[in-house]
Design a protein around this motif. Sequence first.
Motif, PDB file in Angstrom:
ATOM      1  N   TYR A  27      -9.536   3.655   7.180  1.00  0.00           N
ATOM      2  CA  TYR A  27      -8.395   3.560   8.104  1.00  0.00           C
ATOM      3  C   TYR A  27      -8.377   2.141   8.655  1.00  0.00           C
ATOM      4  N   ASN A  28      -7.905   1.223   7.815  1.00  0.00           N
ATOM      5  CA  ASN A  28      -8.032  -0.204   8.076  1.00  0.00           C
ATOM      6  C   ASN A  28      -6.903  -0.925   7.349  1.00  0.00           C
ATOM      7  N   GLU A  29      -6.150  -1.728   8.042  1.00  0.00           N
ATOM      8  CA  GLU A  29      -5.019  -2.433   7.444  1.00  0.00           C
ATOM      9  C   GLU A  29      -5.439  -3.364   6.307  1.00  0.00           C
ATOM     10  N   THR A  42      -7.052  -2.449   0.785  1.00  0.00           N
ATOM     11  CA  THR A  42      -6.009  -2.378  -0.244  1.00  0.00           C
ATOM     12  C   THR A  42      -6.562  -1.656  -1.472  1.00  0.00           C
ATOM     13  N   ALA A  61      -6.333   8.562   8.684  1.00  0.00           N
ATOM     14  CA  ALA A  61      -6.793   8.460  10.062  1.00  0.00           C
ATOM     15  C   ALA A  61      -7.924   9.434  10.360  1.00  0.00           C
ATOM     16  N   PHE A  80       0.835  -1.202   0.000  1.00  0.00           N
ATOM     17  CA  PHE A  80       0.000   0.000   0.000  1.00  0.00           C
ATOM     18  C   PHE A  80       0.872   1.255   0.000  1.00  0.00           C
ATOM     19  N   SER A  81       1.927   1.233   0.810  1.00  0.00           N
ATOM     20  CA  SER A  81       2.786   2.410   0.975  1.00  0.00           C
ATOM     21  C   SER A  81       3.748   2.629  -0.180  1.00  0.00           C
ATOM     22  N   SER A 121      -9.561   6.373   1.718  1.00  0.00           N
ATOM     23  CA  SER A 121      -9.450   4.937   1.923  1.00  0.00           C
ATOM     24  C   SER A 121      -9.826   4.696   3.385  1.00  0.00           C
ATOM     25  N   THR A 146      -0.034   6.497   2.973  1.00  0.00           N
ATOM     26  CA  THR A 146       0.234   5.791   4.222  1.00  0.00           C
ATOM     27  C   THR A 146      -1.097   5.493   4.887  1.00  0.00           C
ATOM     28  N   ARG A 147      -1.115   4.584   5.837  1.00  0.00           N
ATOM     29  CA  ARG A 147      -2.340   4.322   6.586  1.00  0.00           C
ATOM     30  C   ARG A 147      -2.760   5.563   7.375  1.00  0.00           C
ATOM     31  N   GLU A 148      -1.802   6.234   8.001  1.00  0.00           N
ATOM     32  CA  GLU A 148      -2.113   7.387   8.842  1.00  0.00           C
ATOM     33  C   GLU A 148      -2.692   8.547   8.046  1.00  0.00           C
TER      34      GLU A 148
END
Length: 287
Positions: free
Chosen positions: A235-237, A240, A194, A155-156, A233, A189-191
């Motif tokens: 905020y969930n691992e 994808t 957030a 993802f990153s 997106s 990034t995921r953050e």
Amino acid sequence: MQAIIKSEGYTAAVDSLGAELSSLKTPDGTEYIWQADPEVWKRHAPVLFPFVCSTDSKRFTVNGREFKMSNHGFARDSEFVKSAETENSVSFVLTSDERTKELYPFDFRFTVTYTLNKNKLTAVYSAENTGTETMYCFIGGHPGFNCPLEEGEEFSDYYVKYEKPETIVQELPGKNITVADNTDTVNITRELFANDVFMKEKPSSSEVSLISRKSGRGVKVSYDNSGCIAVWSPYNEKATFVCLEPWTSVPVYCDKTEELTEMPHALKLASGEKYDFSFTVEMVVNS
């Protein structure tokens, strides 16, 4: 019901439920559209009409008469009727009826057309006021693109690339977060998500891309920059995918009123008037 359109080895699939794009593939079989894992996000690329987002109370009024407002409107959960089809193009239509009148008091004809030309898919959302009174609405696209596209990527490994430098600020209760400070690139990034969506009203850019640093593959969305472009997106691992969302304007909640006829960002269509909103998705093989 699903319709498949094709152009020189590229394919797209569109479902009659919501007139939703559910697949977009290159000749080598690479799938660009998120495949709607219900544990993460059950949508592919929902069509937003007659609202983008919702009011805080999930309600709105029209000349004082109150209605419930579902997030992003009811089109995404409505069964459309196929109205035209060729090898590389398909149209679906939703017409107001007793059910829609309970949710939204206007007479309308809403048509969604997809046309595939090699690696480019153009979506046109057409709203027509078939009633006698002025009609108010918001329209938007919400396509979710696989991120990563290929095995071995993360993802990153991706970044969002605007056509021109942008300054983008998330306005949150008690604080503001600067996502982009006069730059054309935002790293994924995921953050980054957030605090939910980040958006730019009337951006300088008419294009935004989601690109892999490793492969150079990705997607480019071209749109009318007089409106708004949003990126989201969960905020969930497990998420994808990234959504690149062109809208006619900032969402409903930005207008700080529940009276639809007083929302300054709402489209206003006179009796018989038609409004076409379009954007193009380009599958980028190498940036």
